[in-house]
Design a protein around this motif. Structure first.
Motif, mmCIF file in Angstrom:
data_model
loop_
_atom_site.group_PDB
_atom_site.id
_atom_site.type_symbol
_atom_site.label_atom_id
_atom_site.label_comp_id
_atom_site.label_asym_id
_atom_site.label_seq_id
_atom_site.Cartn_x
_atom_site.Cartn_y
_atom_site.Cartn_z
ATOM 1 N N SER A 44 0.819 -1.220 0.000
ATOM 2 C CA SER A 44 0.000 0.000 0.000
ATOM 3 C C SER A 44 0.850 1.266 0.000
ATOM 4 O O SER A 44 0.472 2.278 -0.615
ATOM 5 N N ASP A 45 2.008 1.273 0.675
ATOM 6 C CA ASP A 45 2.852 2.472 0.739
ATOM 7 C C ASP A 45 3.560 2.639 -0.600
ATOM 8 O O ASP A 45 4.252 1.729 -1.086
ATOM 9 N N GLU A 46 3.407 3.815 -1.229
ATOM 10 C CA GLU A 46 3.943 4.022 -2.576
ATOM 11 C C GLU A 46 5.463 3.964 -2.580
ATOM 12 O O GLU A 46 6.068 3.353 -3.476
ATOM 13 N N ALA A 48 7.479 2.342 -0.537
ATOM 14 C CA ALA A 48 7.905 0.946 -0.384
ATOM 15 C C ALA A 48 7.619 0.148 -1.657
ATOM 16 O O ALA A 48 8.384 -0.751 -2.034
ATOM 17 N N ARG A 49 6.521 0.494 -2.328
ATOM 18 C CA ARG A 49 6.170 -0.218 -3.548
ATOM 19 C C ARG A 49 7.196 0.051 -4.649
ATOM 20 O O ARG A 49 7.590 -0.867 -5.378
#
Length: 808
Positions: A44-46, A48-49
């Protein structure tokens, strides 16, 4: 250089390698890439993505030539711009690469690279046609008295048991009615609907009728062999007339009473000359002749009297097997002549006695049978009171009909002492204790013989098990025979589904009168075949519903004869068209409106035929649809002939082959014929048509050449000889020539009877037109017989097809 560590599903750069790999390996690559992308998409965290995507891209190649997957597109759509962090250079390069591929007209939807690799636009969405619900086969089931959807218990396999004949006399048209009708049903299920039919039939060779007839024949032949003197013969005849008169007075059935009165009168008339010869002292030769006449007329009377007085003294058990063996052989010959398929399995009661004994014993063990004075009876009261069972499934309103029950028990089993052995008058014999003069077999209850109903239950169950798909028999067997079969079989298996579908063929009447062997009002199959062919008899049955009463009469057979001739003329006309020489390409001609219209009618008729067969195998409607199709073909051929144009041979051949196939399905065409009714030499399997027709064609062409010269040279004598060849000589040999102005002569080959009927048909065609108040050329009037005389409403023999002549 390939990139180290990349997934094996990704491709080397290069135009050819990239294209081939995109075509062949893209699905495999997508399967490998998808799991990594799914884990990235779930973050969900951009930030981290993007970091996870960078690490993933460091292990694979995304340079030019790389083919995209849907997973690439899904991840790309979650990024609005390349990352600014220079440490994420894999994501930045990948993003620019994806943007270049997905840019332009494709937007951020369908990959342009994928479109380029396909070399065409994507296919539009496809929707299947709505179609129509399939027509289901329905059969009239006597268990429900409705047309039920036919569903076999085991896929396409159909188990079928048919009640066979009691063989003590010649097979008659009542037998033909039943066994031809079931043969038609069996062929339709097998050859049209594609079921795998396992067909069993029995032969009843142990029965009260057989025992009585065997004794009567044996005792009468012994009596005749003693050559009684005239006075002794007269004395014995008068003695036999006394019990006969008592039987006559007690008879209430009007038909039976009339038959007995005829017998009494015939014997009386035959006795008078012998009485005069004895009184007048005429020569011995004259007295012997009169005695022989009386013996023949009084055979049944004396046989019955001899059996009543001496039957119990008969000890030669071989007579009880010789009689049924002889008549069984005659029955099989009749069935073969009628083109009735033999059963897959044939059972004889005499061969299944041990199985019958075991069957009876289990019914007793289950509590539904009881022993009384060496016989075993079925307990109808106990069976009917059981929650799981019901007695009289087929004809519940007939339960308690003592006349029918006693007929089912047999002439030798309705004495007062036998009736007193039963707990209830409705009970019936499973096993009968044998009396003197009767055959017997050992069993736990003493020597005896099987009852009538039990034989079918035991033999059918031995082959078909606890439940069969179809059981068939004549309408008159419903009660008590088939109801008792159901009861004792379900008592044996303790179930309520021994038969799933019960089929009963309709009665047969003779010119409107009830047919009965006991009333001596019957026509043997051999006698019927002296007048009509097996095909004509079958067509007569096909023109009526298999479950309804059929009247065997001159009108019925005339309709069948006309239908056969009507179809045969069509086949002969099509064969003539197909014999015309054409090259290979000439076989296929451009279709015009007439061909399209005829072809549409062809497919409409095939649909109607299928629906009729699904509707309880309605062969009457099928034959009507086939007749209508042939009438349309005849109109088409007549129109082409009038225009001096050849009809479309391919279309007519397709129609003729379809009609041939349907007639084969019905068993109306016996031999292997590719088109129409085959022509055979008398007593020969030689295909006369294929052998003789080339020579007839040469003769026809030679004759046409001679006629042309004779007309040109004005030689009327030659033309007269040519006409005599056509009208008088060749028809006697089974050959017909039809001359048509401006067209080649038509050559038709058939039997002498067929051609004679054809000549009558031409006359009928002219008569049809005159009755309907129509006019036309002679050829048009004659063609009426070929295409539609049999549909004229004013033709007196037509009780099946209605309507004006279709050639109008």
């Amino acid at each position: 250089m390939p990139v180290r560590g990349r997934s094996p599903g990704f491709l080397r750069p290069g135009p050819l390698g990239a294209h081939r790999a995109r075509v062949c390996s893209a699905p495999r690559r997508a399967r490998i890439a998808a799991p990594a992308y799914r884990s990235i998409l779930s973050i969900s965290d951009e930030a981290a993505r993007v970091q996870a995507l960078n690490e993933h891209l460091s292990t694979r190649s995304y340079v030019q030539g790389y083919s995209l997957s849907q997973a690439d597109v899904d991840v790309f759509r979650q990024l609005s711009a390349p990352p600014a962090d220079t440490r994420l250079f894999h994501v930045a390069r990948w993003f620019r690469h994806m943007e270049a591929i997905l840019g332009g007209a494709c937007g951020r939807g369908e990959p342009r690279g994928r479109q380029a690799s396909k070399g065409r636009r994507g296919q539009p969405q496809w929707s299947p046609p709505a179609g129509s619900p399939p027509c289901k086969l329905r059969l009239y089931n006597s268990l429900t008295r409705n047309k039920d959807v036919f569903i076999p218990q085991n896929g396409k396999k159909v188990t079928w048991y048919c009640c066979g004949p009691t063989v003590y006399d010649a097979s008659h048209m009542g037998h033909a009615r039943s066994y031809i009708s079931f043969d038609i049903l069996r062929r339709v299920l097998r050859d049209y609907f594609g079921f795998d039919v396992f067909y069993c039939m029995n032969i009843t060779d142990i029965d009260d009728k057989i025992i009585k007839r065997a004794r009567q024949n044996y005792l009468f032949e012994q009596y005749r062999g003693k050559q009684p003197q005239a006075a002794q013969l007269l004395e014995d005849v008068h003695a036999a007339l006394k019990p006969f008169s008592v039987k006559l007075n007690e008879t209430t059935d009007p038909d039976r009473k009339q038959m007995l009165e005829r017998t009494q009168r015939a014997v009386g008339l035959a006795a008078e000359p012998l009485e005069r010869a004895v009184r007048g002292g005429l020569p011995a030769e004259e007295a012997a002749r009169c005695a022989e006449v009386l013996l023949e007329e009084a055979k049944d009377l004396l046989s019955d009297w001899l059996d009543s007085t001496l039957g119990s003294e008969v000890t030669d058990n071989s007579i009880f097997s010789k009689l049924p063996k002889f008549w069984e052989e005659e029955f099989h010959r009749d069935m073969e002549t009628l083109n009735v398929l033999p059963p897959d399995v044939l059972t004889r009661v005499s061969e299944y006695v041990p199985e019958i004994v075991n069957f009876v014993q289990k019914i007793v063990d289950n509590g539904y049978g009881y022993v009384s004075n060496g016989s075993v009876y079925f307990d109808t009261v106990k069976f009917a009171s059981s929650e799981r069972h019901s007695y009289g499934k087929l004809v519940p309103e007939a339960v308690g009909d003592q006349k029918a029950l006693q007929e089912g028990e047999g002439d030798l089993s309705v004495s007062a002492d036998r009736l007193s052995e039963k707990r209830s008058p409705n009970d019936f014999a499973l096993w009968k204790a044998s009396k003197p003069g009767e055959p017997s077999w050992p069993c736990p209850w003493g020597k005896g013989r099987p009852g009538w109903h039990i034989e079918c239950s035991a033999m059918a169950s031995a082959l078909l098990g606890a439940s069969m798909d179809i059981h068939g028999g004549g309408f008159d067997l419903r009660f008590p025979h088939h109801d008792n079969e159901l009861a004792q079989s379900e008592a044996y298996f303790d179930n309520d589904c021994w038969v799933r579908y019960f089929l009963h063929t309709g009665h047969l009447t003779i010119a409107g009168c009830k047919m009965s062997k006991s009333l001596k009002n019957f026509i043997t199959i051999k006698d019927a075949l002296q007048k009509h062919s097996a095909r004509q008899l079958r067509l007569a049955f096909l023109m009526h519903s298999w479950k309804d009463t059929l009247d065997y009469s001159s009108n019925t057979m005339e309709s069948a004869l006309q239908y056969e001739k009507f179809m045969n003329e069509f086949f002969l006309n099509v064969k003539d068209i197909l014999r015309a020489p054409v090259d290979i390409t000439g076989r296929f001609e451009k279709w015009e409106d007439e061909e399209s219209e005829l072809n549409k009618s062809f497919y409409d008729k095939k649909t109607a035929v299928h629906e009729a067969l699904c509707d309880n195998v309605d062969t009457r409607t099928v034959l009507e649809e086939m007749r209508a199709l042939v009438s349309q073909c005849n109109l088409y051929m007549a129109a082409r002939k009038a225009a001096r144009r050849r009809p479309n041979r391919a279309l007519l051949e397709s129609i003729a082959r379809y009609l041939t196939h349907m007639l084969k399905v019905f068993g109306a065409i016996e031999e292997e014929s590719s088109l129409g009714f085959p022509v055979r030499g008398p007593g020969s399997s030689l295909n006369l048509e294929s052998t003789v027709m080339p020579y007839l064609q040469v003769l026809s062409e030679f004759r046409e050449g001679v006629r042309k010269i004779a007309r040109e040279q004005k030689v009327p004598e030659v033309l007269q000889l040519s006409d005599a060849l056509r009208d008088d000589i060749l028809p006697e040999l089974g050959v017909r020539l039809e001359d048509h102005e401006g067209l080649p002569t038509v050559v038709k080959l058939g039997g002498q009877r067929d051609l004679a009927e054809g000549e009558r048909g031409e006359e009928t065609g002219e008569w049809c037109w005159s009755l309907c108040g129509l006019t036309g050329t002679r050829d048009q009037r004659r063609s009426c017989a070929l295409c539609c005389a049999s549909s004229c409403a004013k033709a007196p023999w037509l009780r099946v097809f209605r309507g004006r002549p279709n050639c109008v």
